[in-house]
Design a protein around this motif. Structure first.
Motif, mmCIF file in Angstrom:
data_model
loop_
_atom_site.group_PDB
_atom_site.id
_atom_site.type_symbol
_atom_site.label_atom_id
_atom_site.label_comp_id
_atom_site.label_asym_id
_atom_site.label_seq_id
_atom_site.Cartn_x
_atom_site.Cartn_y
_atom_site.Cartn_z
ATOM 1 N N UNK A 118 0.910 -1.116 -0.019
ATOM 2 C CA UNK A 118 -0.015 0.055 -0.010
ATOM 3 C C UNK A 118 0.876 1.391 -0.142
ATOM 4 N N UNK A 119 2.240 1.078 0.403
ATOM 5 C CA UNK A 119 3.112 2.145 0.347
ATOM 6 C C UNK A 119 3.933 2.297 -0.864
ATOM 7 N N UNK A 120 3.712 1.241 -1.687
ATOM 8 C CA UNK A 120 4.436 1.290 -3.094
ATOM 9 C C UNK A 120 5.315 0.267 -2.895
ATOM 10 N N UNK A 121 5.451 -0.614 -4.097
ATOM 11 C CA UNK A 121 6.373 -1.716 -4.227
ATOM 12 C C UNK A 121 7.590 -1.310 -5.383
ATOM 13 N N UNK A 122 8.714 -1.211 -5.142
ATOM 14 C CA UNK A 122 9.808 -0.875 -6.029
ATOM 15 C C UNK A 122 10.619 -2.088 -6.409
ATOM 16 N N UNK A 123 10.448 -2.637 -7.650
ATOM 17 C CA UNK A 123 11.242 -3.771 -7.951
ATOM 18 C C UNK A 123 12.764 -3.624 -7.479
ATOM 19 N N UNK A 124 13.368 -2.320 -7.924
ATOM 20 C CA UNK A 124 14.691 -2.230 -7.651
ATOM 21 C C UNK A 124 14.966 -2.207 -6.186
ATOM 22 N N UNK A 125 14.082 -1.934 -5.237
ATOM 23 C CA UNK A 125 14.247 -2.045 -3.752
ATOM 24 C C UNK A 125 14.129 -3.701 -3.421
ATOM 25 N N UNK A 126 13.127 -4.309 -3.933
ATOM 26 C CA UNK A 126 13.104 -5.700 -3.876
ATOM 27 C C UNK A 126 14.507 -6.531 -4.198
ATOM 28 N N UNK A 127 14.868 -6.011 -5.270
ATOM 29 C CA UNK A 127 16.223 -6.922 -5.872
ATOM 30 C C UNK A 127 17.244 -6.376 -5.058
ATOM 31 N N UNK A 128 17.534 -5.172 -4.690
ATOM 32 C CA UNK A 128 18.527 -4.649 -3.915
ATOM 33 C C UNK A 128 18.378 -5.589 -2.388
ATOM 34 N N UNK A 129 17.381 -5.746 -1.738
ATOM 35 C CA UNK A 129 17.301 -6.506 -0.680
ATOM 36 C C UNK A 129 17.769 -7.937 -0.828
ATOM 37 N N UNK A 134 9.822 -12.909 -22.811
ATOM 38 C CA UNK A 134 10.302 -12.223 -23.991
ATOM 39 C C UNK A 134 11.134 -11.204 -23.565
ATOM 40 N N UNK A 135 11.226 -10.646 -22.607
ATOM 41 C CA UNK A 135 12.564 -9.553 -22.059
ATOM 42 C C UNK A 135 13.674 -10.084 -21.984
ATOM 43 N N UNK A 136 14.000 -11.168 -21.503
ATOM 44 C CA UNK A 136 15.027 -12.129 -21.624
ATOM 45 C C UNK A 136 15.734 -12.474 -22.999
ATOM 46 N N UNK A 143 19.400 -5.538 -15.605
ATOM 47 C CA UNK A 143 19.052 -7.046 -15.486
ATOM 48 C C UNK A 143 19.753 -7.964 -16.404
ATOM 49 N N UNK A 144 20.460 -7.173 -17.448
ATOM 50 C CA UNK A 144 21.164 -8.247 -18.351
ATOM 51 C C UNK A 144 22.685 -7.516 -18.531
#
Length: 505
Positions: A227-238, A466-468, A247-248
């Motif tokens: 609810x406070x916003x999820x950042x993919x970069x934050x999850x990856x860093x953690x 596909x992104x891969x 990512x590549x």
């Protein structure tokens, strides 16, 4: 909102390894709670503690469910409380019907006799809940992986589930099937079912999760509120303990001469003689090039790869294969390997590795001639080769004598790569090389692929992501219904263009 589940200071040790080190996890009633982390972080171990696979007494810490301390002796014990786990490897019996699978071990019976009318009626109601229209009598082996996943969820719902645990539920699914499953999770949430989902696909995590807990090296790193916003970069860093700005990995390839040429390749189904699976497929790969093959599940990508690799799939195969301009014999696996072609299967657990054997055993298995003399294995040489690849591929293990089953998915995938790199191939066919592994391990696999290309190898990369393909490949062939229907340079490729080639074929 009250907590349905609390896991407090869970510590689990195996010989020489502390898999969980004081992990705590709180799950609120009616939420979807995602657990993220690199392979080997302890996610699956934590869920096995929760579900009773690792019984009370085999770990330290406390589990509180519905406000009461619990001590589960086995899976049946946890299921009796409404905790159901669906593992990444589906636990269905292919030869049985949907109804038989759903009520296996929990039969609708009176006096020891199964009531098939009740069984089928209840199955129909459960299938309606998960959006399946198949008849209860349909054999499971006739269903695609996406529908089998829905059967597993229907099976869970038959047990009055309160907490549903899904371990990498979309790992083997195409994008459309993945979205249907995610939407079903949201529907179950609206019906009051609480879910824990383990996933490496961060876009999907952001789509469904109310809360995300990140585990790294067996310890809880963070708990994030969507609810406070999820950042993919934050999850990856953690997850990985460092910033990952890309990512590549960057690459500057200069493909050379044509290395592999496949022309007019035709393959018929191994059991249904009138069904052609691959139709007039022609493609090429240059030295130092990574070529992708895109397509929906069932398009024939794996069948194409396996049929080229020693005719591991199919019958009545026709067409030609040339390597560096010379015709090569790929009529058996030995001959394909001898010709310089290797294939990394999409199913590393069943077809790629002997899980109960050591890393050393698996690394040298495909090329025993390199570690033997006059038919006798040189165990010292086996160890040397295995340790060389362990170091080169950064396989995280204290010893090459460790059983492969004890490795994380990413490290198992590196052992599969080591096995085939030990055959010194000129062309390496990679079938879903990063399926079911986390972003950090993916990056390491991508780096290995780039190094192979830099050495002048030809790489064929089959992927459902596909992104891969767009991020890694120089060219992408698009496959649909057993035929190659288009070719795109990396610079002009996009998910929309790839899908357009598929649907407009």
């Amino acid at each position: 909102m009250t907590n349905l589940l609390e896991m407090r200071e869970i510590t689990k040790e195996f010989p020489g390894v502390r898999a969980l080190d004081g992990v705590s996890l709180s799950v609120r009633t009616g939420e979807i709670h995602a657990v993220c982390g690199e392979n080997g972080a302890g996610k699956s171990t934590l869920m096995k503690v929760l579900s009773g696979v690792y019984p009370a007494g085999s770990f330290d810490g406390e589990i509180v469910f519905e406000g009461e301390p619990v001590a589960f002796r086995d899976i049946r014990d946890s299921e009796s409380r409404g905790i159901i786990i669906i593992h990444q490897e589906l636990a269905l019996v292919p030869q049985l019907s949907i109804a038989e699978n759903i009520f296996l071990g929990n039969e609708c019976a009176r006096g020891g006799v199964i009531d098939w009318r009740e069984t089928n009626n209840r199955t129909e109601a459960l299938l309606a809940k998960v959006g399946l229209r198949e008849a209860p009598t349909t054999k499971v082996d006739s269903l695609g992986v996406g529908k089998q996943q829905l059967v597993e969820i229907a099976k869970a719902l038959s047990k009055d589930v309160k907490l549903l645990i899904l371990d990498e539920p979309t790992a083997a699914l195409q994008e459309n099937d993945s979205r249907k499953l995610l939407d079903l999770m949201l529907e179950l949430k609206s019906q009051g079912v609480t879910c824990i989902v383990i996933s490496h696909k961060l876009g999907e995590v952001r789509y469904v999760a109310d809360t995300v807990t990140v585990i790294r090296d067996g310890m809880t790193v963070s708990t994030l509120d969507a609810s406070k916003g999820l950042s993919e970069d934050r999850i990856v860093r953690d997850m990985v303990g460092r910033e990952m700005t890309q990512r590549f990995p960057e690459h500057a390839r200069r493909p050379g001469d044509v290395l592999l040429e496949v022309e007019n390749w035709n393959v018929w189904h191994p059991e249904h003689a009138d069904r052609q699976v691959i139709r007039n497929a022609s493609f090429n790969v240059r030295r130092g090039e990574v070529v992708g093959i895109a397509g929906l599940m069932g398009s024939g990508r794996t069948e194409l790869a396996m049929s080229i690799f020693g005719r591991s799939y199919g019958r009545n195969i026709t067409g030609s294969v040339r390597l560096a301009g010379r015709p090569v014999d790929v009529s058996s696996v030995d001959r394909a390997i001898g010709s310089g072609i290797s294939y990394v299967t999409e199913d590393r657990k069943s077809l790629g590795l002997v899980l109960d054997e050591s890393i050393r055993f698996n690394t040298t298995l495909a090329h025993l001639e390199s570690v033997s003399s006059t038919g006798i294995l040189n165990h010292n040489e086996e160890t040397r080769v295995a340790e060389k690849f362990r170091d080169a591929l950064a396989i995280r293990t204290p010893s090459v004598f460790q059983r492969t089953v004890n490795l994380s998915g990413g490290n198992q995938q590196k052992v599969v790569l080591a096995k085939w790199l030990n055959t010194t191939p000129e062309v390496l066919i990679l079938d879903e090389p990063t399926r079911g592994i986390d972003v950090g391990a993916k990056y390491e696999i991508y780096t290995i692929i780039n190094e192979l290309a830099a050495e002048g190898k030809g790489v064929v990369m089959i992927s459902s992501e596909m992104p891969e393909l767009i991020g890694m490949c120089d060219r992408i062939y698009v496959m649909n219904e057993g035929a190659l229907v288009g070719e795109l340079a990396a610079a002009e490729a996009s998910p929309e263009r790839i899908m357009s080639l598929i649907v407009n074929e």
